[in-house]
Design an enzyme around this catalytic site. Sequence first.
Site, PDB file in Angstrom:
ATOM      1  CG  ASP A  24     -17.248   1.030 -40.147  1.00  0.00           C
ATOM      2  OD1 ASP A  24     -16.211   1.151 -40.103  1.00  0.00           O
ATOM      3  OD2 ASP A  24     -18.086   1.823 -39.726  1.00  0.00           O
ATOM      4  CE  LYS A  27     -12.766   0.006 -45.502  1.00  0.00           C
ATOM      5  NZ  LYS A  27     -14.148  -0.130 -44.824  1.00  0.00           N
ATOM      6  N   GLY A  51     -11.248   3.511 -39.402  1.00  0.00           N
ATOM      7  CA  GLY A  51     -11.155   2.665 -38.332  1.00  0.00           C
ATOM      8  C   GLY A  51     -11.081   1.177 -38.645  1.00  0.00           C
ATOM      9  CG  HIS A  52      -9.231  -0.100 -41.713  1.00  0.00           C
ATOM     10  ND1 HIS A  52      -8.460   0.045 -43.025  1.00  0.00           N
ATOM     11  CD2 HIS A  52     -10.324   0.671 -41.976  1.00  0.00           C
ATOM     12  CE1 HIS A  52      -8.997   0.934 -43.850  1.00  0.00           C
ATOM     13  NE2 HIS A  52     -10.306   1.240 -43.133  1.00  0.00           N
ATOM     14  CD  GLN A 235     -12.994   6.799 -45.298  1.00  0.00           C
ATOM     15  OE1 GLN A 235     -12.391   6.978 -46.411  1.00  0.00           O
ATOM     16  NE2 GLN A 235     -12.603   6.674 -44.281  1.00  0.00           N
TER      17      GLN A 235
HETATM   18  P1  GDP Z   1     -13.262  -1.804 -41.582  1.00  0.00           P
HETATM   19  O1  GDP Z   1     -13.371  -0.364 -41.248  1.00  0.00           O
HETATM   20  O2  GDP Z   1     -13.972  -2.315 -42.883  1.00  0.00           O
HETATM   21  O3  GDP Z   1     -11.826  -2.390 -41.300  1.00  0.00           O
HETATM   22  O4  GDP Z   1     -14.114  -2.517 -40.557  1.00  0.00           O
HETATM   23  P2  GDP Z   1     -14.235  -2.044 -38.938  1.00  0.00           P
HETATM   24  O5  GDP Z   1     -12.867  -2.780 -38.387  1.00  0.00           O
HETATM   25  O6  GDP Z   1     -14.446  -0.621 -38.575  1.00  0.00           O
HETATM   26  O7  GDP Z   1     -15.599  -2.874 -38.492  1.00  0.00           O
HETATM   27  C1  GDP Z   1     -15.608  -4.416 -38.742  1.00  0.00           C
HETATM   28  C2  GDP Z   1     -15.919  -5.037 -37.267  1.00  0.00           C
HETATM   29  O8  GDP Z   1     -16.402  -6.457 -37.607  1.00  0.00           O
HETATM   30  C3  GDP Z   1     -14.541  -5.062 -36.461  1.00  0.00           C
HETATM   31  O9  GDP Z   1     -14.973  -4.873 -35.036  1.00  0.00           O
HETATM   32  C4  GDP Z   1     -14.327  -6.489 -36.788  1.00  0.00           C
HETATM   33  O10 GDP Z   1     -13.469  -7.318 -35.752  1.00  0.00           O
HETATM   34  C5  GDP Z   1     -15.578  -7.297 -37.084  1.00  0.00           C
HETATM   35  N1  GDP Z   1     -15.418  -8.325 -38.003  1.00  0.00           N
HETATM   36  C6  GDP Z   1     -14.690  -8.354 -38.999  1.00  0.00           C
HETATM   37  N2  GDP Z   1     -15.083  -9.837 -39.639  1.00  0.00           N
HETATM   38  C7  GDP Z   1     -16.012 -10.154 -38.937  1.00  0.00           C
HETATM   39  C8  GDP Z   1     -16.904 -11.303 -39.061  1.00  0.00           C
HETATM   40  O11 GDP Z   1     -16.820 -12.180 -39.819  1.00  0.00           O
HETATM   41  N3  GDP Z   1     -17.464 -11.843 -37.937  1.00  0.00           N
HETATM   42  C9  GDP Z   1     -17.785 -10.790 -36.894  1.00  0.00           C
HETATM   43  N4  GDP Z   1     -18.475 -11.304 -35.782  1.00  0.00           N
HETATM   44  N5  GDP Z   1     -17.008  -9.909 -36.749  1.00  0.00           N
HETATM   45  C10 GDP Z   1     -16.075  -9.337 -37.801  1.00  0.00           C
HETATM   46  P1  IMO Z   2     -13.796   3.033 -42.499  1.00  0.00           P
HETATM   47  O1  IMO Z   2     -12.439   2.932 -43.200  1.00  0.00           O
HETATM   48  C1  IMO Z   2     -17.715   4.275 -41.745  1.00  0.00           C
HETATM   49  C2  IMO Z   2     -18.485   8.419 -42.584  1.00  0.00           C
HETATM   50  C3  IMO Z   2     -19.072   9.303 -41.250  1.00  0.00           C
HETATM   51  C4  IMO Z   2     -19.698  10.289 -42.237  1.00  0.00           C
HETATM   52  C5  IMO Z   2     -19.193  10.283 -43.443  1.00  0.00           C
HETATM   53  C6  IMO Z   2     -18.202  11.709 -43.645  1.00  0.00           C
HETATM   54  O2  IMO Z   2     -13.486   2.132 -41.032  1.00  0.00           O
HETATM   55  O3  IMO Z   2     -14.516   1.722 -43.286  1.00  0.00           O
HETATM   56  P2  IMO Z   2     -15.697  12.078 -42.790  1.00  0.00           P
HETATM   57  O4  IMO Z   2     -15.199  12.197 -41.453  1.00  0.00           O
HETATM   58  O5  IMO Z   2     -15.283  11.168 -43.600  1.00  0.00           O
HETATM   59  O6  IMO Z   2     -16.061  13.696 -43.618  1.00  0.00           O
HETATM   60  O7  IMO Z   2     -17.351  11.737 -42.560  1.00  0.00           O
HETATM   61  O8  IMO Z   2     -18.435   9.373 -43.655  1.00  0.00           O
HETATM   62  N1  IMO Z   2     -17.285   7.603 -42.433  1.00  0.00           N
HETATM   63  C7  IMO Z   2     -17.235   6.402 -42.313  1.00  0.00           C
HETATM   64  N2  IMO Z   2     -18.249   5.492 -41.947  1.00  0.00           N
HETATM   65  N3  IMO Z   2     -16.552   3.873 -41.899  1.00  0.00           N
HETATM   66  C8  IMO Z   2     -15.508   4.653 -41.982  1.00  0.00           C
HETATM   67  O9  IMO Z   2     -14.188   4.345 -42.432  1.00  0.00           O
HETATM   68  C9  IMO Z   2     -15.820   6.008 -42.325  1.00  0.00           C
HETATM   69  N4  IMO Z   2     -15.227   7.114 -42.507  1.00  0.00           N
HETATM   70  C10 IMO Z   2     -16.078   8.287 -42.850  1.00  0.00           C
HETATM   71  O10 IMO Z   2     -19.426   8.580 -40.229  1.00  0.00           O
HETATM   72  O11 IMO Z   2     -21.041   9.600 -42.362  1.00  0.00           O
HETATM   73 MG    MG Z   3     -14.094   0.807 -39.876  1.00  0.00          MG
END
Ligand code: GDP
Ligand code: IMO
Ligand code: MG
Length: 435
Positions: A24, A27, A51-52, A235
């Site tokens: 998270d 990416k 979840g991207h 991840q």
């Molecule tokens: P990922 O899994 O690495 O793609 O990241 P996620 O989408 O799960 O979580 C990142 C969260 O931070 C999302 O809600 C993005 O919209 C948000 N986000 C990304 N870059 C920024 C930033 O520079 N500032 C803020 N406030 N939010 C951001």
């Molecule tokens: P993105 O790509 C954050 C965590 C789960 C749990 C562990 C194992 O959005 O960054 P799993 O379902 O993979 O067997 O769970 O990994 N986890 C993540 N945490 N971002 C993710 O993906 C994750 N995918 C799995 O919360 O701790």
């Molecule tokens: Mg994510």
Amino acid sequence: MYNSTSFFLEFMAVRIIIGAQWGDEGKGKIVDLLSAETKYVVRYQGGANAGHTLKFDDKTIVLHLIPSGMFNGNAKCVIGNGVVIDPIALIEEIEEVKKLDVDLKDRLYISSSAHVILPYHKVLDQLKEKSRGKDAIGTTGRGIGPAYVSKVSRIGIRMIDLLNEEQLEEKIKSNLADINKALEHIYGEEKLDTKTIMASLREAISITKPFIHNTTEILHNALENSEPILLEGAQGSLLDVDHGTYPYVTSSSPTAGGACTGSGIPPLSITHALGITKAYCTRVGNGPFPTELDDEEGEKLRKNGQEFGATTGRPRRCGWLDLVALKYAVRLNGMNELALTKLDVLDDFETIKVCTHYIKDGNETHVFPLDADDVDELKPVYKTFPGWNRSTRDISSFSDLPEKAQEYIHFIEDFIGVKFTIVSTGPKRNETIRR
Ligand code: GDP
Ligand code: IMO
Ligand code: MG
């Protein structure tokens, strides 16, 4: 000055985008941003546990399986062989993307070798978690672990198997023989039925069929033609099954090596490894987290950063940036560029801390431990920075950032020895500084 060498390198760049923390990191945002500059975007591991999030114009899109390169430019998006695909989740996502007026023909390519997540994988994932009680990993319940178990046990079903329904039914039936024994006798649950599983897959099979290809061959041709490729990790490094905080990890290799095995791209073709880190840390699910804050500051990070899981909606655990862990991730992946995200989340903090080392058994340590129990025993030592108390949203040039924010960033760069080529100051595509 125009530099023909760097232009050539950039043109044929094969860049891995890797989470440097526990996932998270943003990416999705960075891949979306850079996808306009590439010909291919390839997911190489994980599944719908990811979840991207992408934000542009007035749209917010959360992708779980489809690479984050669909909406900025015309890159071909590849779901590589290393991904585990839940076909039902995939067709839901395909529908979502189509609704946004994206034509997936000639844009989406799914590896015929990618393994399939079947309903029994999800059931087993959830039952196993329940049986672990207080030691639960906190998985996303998407069947990821059991699907990789099937793959490594050589009983997995692959996307290519969806093309022959008769054989597919036979394979599922054979797998269910063992799985039903486990369901009945270990967990005391109802048995699953082959016909019901087949029926649940039919729509997904017909929708995904045209997208299934030999993506290894496609990517080898792209390399031969010097076309730029972006490899999208899911991840993060500290969730890596080998190098993360085992057993509180995912079941795949988000780290750089996983990009090669999960796509068929050889290591010597990789030109860049871009690590993504937040300006602080988060973790969702259980497991050690040395800099976790269980106080008002942690709550403020969660509130400012909207730190709730993009896949499960769970609140993310929050804490200060851990430079020992970040340096470990940089070395593990050979990261030669970094992106700093969510700098804006720190905008209204009076003081900001970063962990520079730990105390363990009374001694200073600069090493990230490989065992989850050892991580639990660490006491982080912090360096404190004054906050900048100013909004950084909408700033598009590094020199316009508040001086104190620049100092914070320079300290991290000097400590880690790698430069931030991207600084993100908001969730939207255009809320980004390129350096
Ligand atoms: P990922 O899994 O690495 O793609 O990241 P996620 O989408 O799960 O979580 C990142 C969260 O931070 C999302 O809600 C993005 O919209 C948000 N986000 C990304 N870059 C920024 C930033 O520079 N500032 C803020 N406030 N939010 C951001
Ligand atoms: P993105 O790509 C954050 C965590 C789960 C749990 C562990 C194992 O959005 O960054 P799993 O379902 O993979 O067997 O769970 O990994 N986890 C993540 N945490 N971002 C993710 O993906 C994750 N995918 C799995 O919360 O701790
Ligand atoms: Mg994510």
